[in-house]
Each structure stands twice: as structure tokens, then as C-alpha cells.
Design an enzyme around this catalytic site. Sequence first.
Site, PDB file in Angstrom:
ATOM      1  N   ASP A 259      -9.586  -3.125   0.612  1.00 58.42           N
ATOM      2  CA  ASP A 259      -8.178  -3.409   0.500  1.00 58.42           C
ATOM      3  C   ASP A 259      -8.112  -4.369  -1.424  1.00 58.42           C
ATOM      4  O   ASP A 259      -9.065  -4.229  -1.878  1.00 58.42           O
ATOM      5  CB  ASP A 259      -7.743  -4.335   1.632  1.00 58.42           C
ATOM      6  CG  ASP A 259      -6.765  -4.275   1.440  1.00 58.42           C
ATOM      7  OD1 ASP A 259      -5.772  -4.301   1.243  1.00 58.42           O
ATOM      8  OD2 ASP A 259      -6.627  -6.588   1.862  1.00 58.42           O
TER       9      ASP A 259
ATOM     10  N   ASP B 121      -5.346  -6.905  -1.737  1.00 53.32           N
ATOM     11  CA  ASP B 121      -4.706  -8.546  -1.815  1.00 53.32           C
ATOM     12  C   ASP B 121      -5.636  -9.076  -0.871  1.00 53.32           C
ATOM     13  O   ASP B 121      -5.377  -8.911   0.098  1.00 53.32           O
ATOM     14  CB  ASP B 121      -3.127  -8.280  -1.486  1.00 53.32           C
ATOM     15  CG  ASP B 121      -2.508  -7.938  -2.569  1.00 53.32           C
ATOM     16  OD1 ASP B 121      -2.684  -8.308  -3.908  1.00 53.32           O
ATOM     17  OD2 ASP B 121      -2.007  -7.083  -2.915  1.00 53.32           O
TER      18      ASP B 121
ATOM     19  N   GLU C 131      -2.173 -13.302  -3.041  1.00 53.56           N
ATOM     20  CA  GLU C 131      -1.227 -13.576  -2.172  1.00 53.56           C
ATOM     21  C   GLU C 131      -0.171 -14.763  -3.044  1.00 53.56           C
ATOM     22  O   GLU C 131       0.956 -14.899  -3.303  1.00 53.56           O
ATOM     23  CB  GLU C 131      -1.107 -14.088  -0.738  1.00 53.56           C
ATOM     24  CG  GLU C 131      -1.732 -12.755  -0.377  1.00 53.56           C
ATOM     25  CD  GLU C 131      -0.532 -11.552  -0.229  1.00 53.56           C
ATOM     26  OE1 GLU C 131       0.443 -11.104  -0.926  1.00 53.56           O
ATOM     27  OE2 GLU C 131      -1.174 -10.542   0.468  1.00 53.56           O
TER      28      GLU C 131
ATOM     29  N   GLY D 145       3.445  -4.114   3.041  1.00 48.17           N
ATOM     30  CA  GLY D 145       3.923  -3.121   1.758  1.00 48.17           C
ATOM     31  C   GLY D 145       5.736  -4.301   1.487  1.00 48.17           C
ATOM     32  O   GLY D 145       6.635  -5.100   1.662  1.00 48.17           O
ATOM     33  N   GLY D 146       5.552  -5.036  -0.373  1.00 42.98           N
ATOM     34  CA  GLY D 146       6.949  -5.580  -0.601  1.00 42.98           C
ATOM     35  C   GLY D 146       7.725  -5.379  -0.448  1.00 42.98           C
ATOM     36  O   GLY D 146       8.936  -6.035   0.080  1.00 42.98           O
TER      37      GLY D 146
ATOM     38  N   ARG E 284       8.747  -5.942   2.843  1.00 42.69           N
ATOM     39  CA  ARG E 284       9.201  -7.275   2.700  1.00 42.69           C
ATOM     40  C   ARG E 284      10.024  -7.748   3.242  1.00 42.69           C
ATOM     41  O   ARG E 284      11.069  -8.993   3.854  1.00 42.69           O
ATOM     42  CB  ARG E 284       7.565  -8.222   2.795  1.00 42.69           C
ATOM     43  CG  ARG E 284       7.228  -9.808   3.513  1.00 42.69           C
ATOM     44  CD  ARG E 284       5.959  -9.817   2.386  1.00 42.69           C
ATOM     45  NE  ARG E 284       4.843  -8.994   2.498  1.00 42.69           N
ATOM     46  CZ  ARG E 284       4.102  -8.249   2.093  1.00 42.69           C
ATOM     47  NH1 ARG E 284       3.722  -9.034   0.290  1.00 42.69           N
ATOM     48  NH2 ARG E 284       3.285  -7.833   2.316  1.00 42.69           N
TER      49      ARG E 284
ATOM     50  N   ALA F 283      11.334  -5.794 -10.557  1.00 43.43           N
ATOM     51  CA  ALA F 283      11.638  -7.071 -11.066  1.00 43.43           C
ATOM     52  C   ALA F 283      10.052  -8.079 -10.968  1.00 43.43           C
ATOM     53  O   ALA F 283       9.105  -8.990 -10.734  1.00 43.43           O
ATOM     54  CB  ALA F 283      12.825  -7.857 -10.871  1.00 43.43           C
TER      55      ALA F 283
ATOM     56  N   THR G 239      -1.433  -0.998   0.921  1.00 45.91           N
ATOM     57  CA  THR G 239      -0.039  -0.802   0.909  1.00 45.91           C
ATOM     58  C   THR G 239       0.360  -1.680  -0.756  1.00 45.91           C
ATOM     59  O   THR G 239       2.036  -1.141  -0.904  1.00 45.91           O
ATOM     60  CB  THR G 239       0.903  -1.583   1.786  1.00 45.91           C
ATOM     61  OG1 THR G 239       0.727  -2.900   1.774  1.00 45.91           O
ATOM     62  CG2 THR G 239       0.393  -1.383   2.957  1.00 45.91           C
TER      63      THR G 239
ATOM     64  N   ASN H 186       0.646  -3.142  -9.906  1.00 45.62           N
ATOM     65  CA  ASN H 186      -0.039  -4.248  -9.332  1.00 45.62           C
ATOM     66  C   ASN H 186      -1.438  -4.388  -9.166  1.00 45.62           C
ATOM     67  O   ASN H 186      -2.150  -4.794  -9.516  1.00 45.62           O
ATOM     68  CB  ASN H 186       0.738  -4.935  -7.671  1.00 45.62           C
ATOM     69  CG  ASN H 186       1.868  -4.787  -7.892  1.00 45.62           C
ATOM     70  OD1 ASN H 186       2.401  -5.157  -8.924  1.00 45.62           O
ATOM     71  ND2 ASN H 186       2.603  -4.997  -6.758  1.00 45.62           N
TER      72      ASN H 186
ATOM     73  N   ASP I 202      -9.180  -8.050   5.097  1.00 50.02           N
ATOM     74  CA  ASP I 202      -9.406  -9.288   5.273  1.00 50.02           C
ATOM     75  C   ASP I 202      -7.573  -9.525   6.215  1.00 50.02           C
ATOM     76  O   ASP I 202      -7.567 -10.722   6.504  1.00 50.02           O
ATOM     77  CB  ASP I 202      -8.846 -10.279   3.934  1.00 50.02           C
ATOM     78  CG  ASP I 202      -7.154  -9.809   3.507  1.00 50.02           C
ATOM     79  OD1 ASP I 202      -6.701  -8.512   3.256  1.00 50.02           O
ATOM     80  OD2 ASP I 202      -5.969 -10.683   2.950  1.00 50.02           O
TER      81      ASP I 202
END
Length: 257
Positions: free
Chosen positions: A8, A10, A17, A50-51, A54, A81, A120, A125, A177
Amino acid sequence: MLKALIFDVDGTLAETEPVHRTAFNAAFAQAGLTWSWDEALYGDLLQVTGGRERLLHYLAQHRRPEEAARLAPRVPEIYAAKTRAYVSLLASDRLAPRPGVLRLIAEARAAGLRLAIATTSHPDNVAALLDRLVPEGGFDVVAAGDAVAEKKPAPAVYALALDRLGVAAGEAVAFEDSQNGIRSARGAGLSVVATPSRALPHDDLAEAQAVVSDLGEPEAPHRLIAGEPWPGGHVSLPALRDWHARQAAACPAVGMA
């Protein structure tokens, strides 16, 4: 036989985070929104993987229905953005890998094991973080973002990583994590070593076969939380091979997926 390690990103490779949260808030300001996600709220929102997902969850659960309906079409713009802000922040943030991560990656690479990412997080990123932490490369497979329709805790992203690696679940170990990540990896048939992150201090990691504070270093041993002690207080490749073999022997059905 252990042939691959799947990480994984993040919270597992690095404590990213806080950077993500800052990037979200920067994107909100850029969009002319007065939202500000504090640490406590963001910790709750991290239960949604998933951003983009989220953001949609936040609109549905934390904003008035009329505001949510008005702003839902802007979610792709805001998320784009946020991704740009995150990549930019990484260039100046003093971000360090979690203890033992780079050592274990180097050991695995030297031994000829294959390495993969299963996350995800948006591919941009991931690329920015890997360029920062592991500039020499070394990951054979990156399964990220919308590569699969079902995000963690669904097993799809780990299944995809295994397929792209060309190895069976019983030939790999996952590093996670979070509870959602562990369930995703276990659902794909993988054994899991978990290292709790600061962003999710209360997540239940009991479904992982091993839980340690971090992967540890010979000169800085980790703290054992659950499972067997690791020789020297760090997860080395020889110890990981032995541990993996014991997991397979104890539960031969695991890894048949």
C-alpha cells in the site's frame, strides 16, 4: 515460495495523510469554498477509500442537500486541483519513508523478488511519492487510482496487482496500514504485515497475521503489537521468507485465490 511484495502507499510507505489533508484544503480554497478539514474530521473521512469517493461522501454526509447537489458536478475539478496541490507539496515537504521500508525494498530487489504497489491513491500522487522516496525505481507493477472499479476493502486492486505480477496470492505478502487495506489484501488471498499509521490510530488491524509499529531497522527495533516476534526486531527478507512459509503451512487454503 515467496516471489513478490505488494505495498500500500499512504500510511504504509510514508506518513502522507497530513500532506493529503493540506492538499484537499488548498483545493477547497482554490475553488472558493470555505471548507476546512481538520485532523479529526479527516481521520473519519479516511474510512472512505479513494479521494474522489471521499469528497462525494463528505458532500453527502456533512453538507446540506442543496449544497451537495450544486457542488457534486464540481468534484472532478476539485479532486484534480487537490492532486496537483499534493504533487506540488511533496516537492517541498520533509517527508521521510517509514522505518524499514527502503531497507526491505532494497533487500527484495537484490534477491530478485518482484515489487508492486496496490493503492486507491491517484497515479500522479503515487508517481510523485515514489520519485521522492525511491528515485531509482524498482516497482514492477503499480495498480493505483481507478485501475479497478471497486476500491478497498474490495480485493480487486490486489487481484489486479497479482495478475500483473504474474504470481499467485500464496507467493506474495502485502503490507498495509488500515483495516480496509487489510481486508482488501486478505480477500485476494494474501498474507498481511500491518504497520499502523498515525492517521488511523484506532483502526482494527486484527485481521493481519502480523502487526508491528513499523518494519524496523537493525539499530532501531520496532514494537511488536500482534503475531510472532521478528528476529532482531525488524522485518528482514530472510525473516519474512520464514514467516511467509509458516503462514502457508498453518493455513494452506490461504493464497489459493
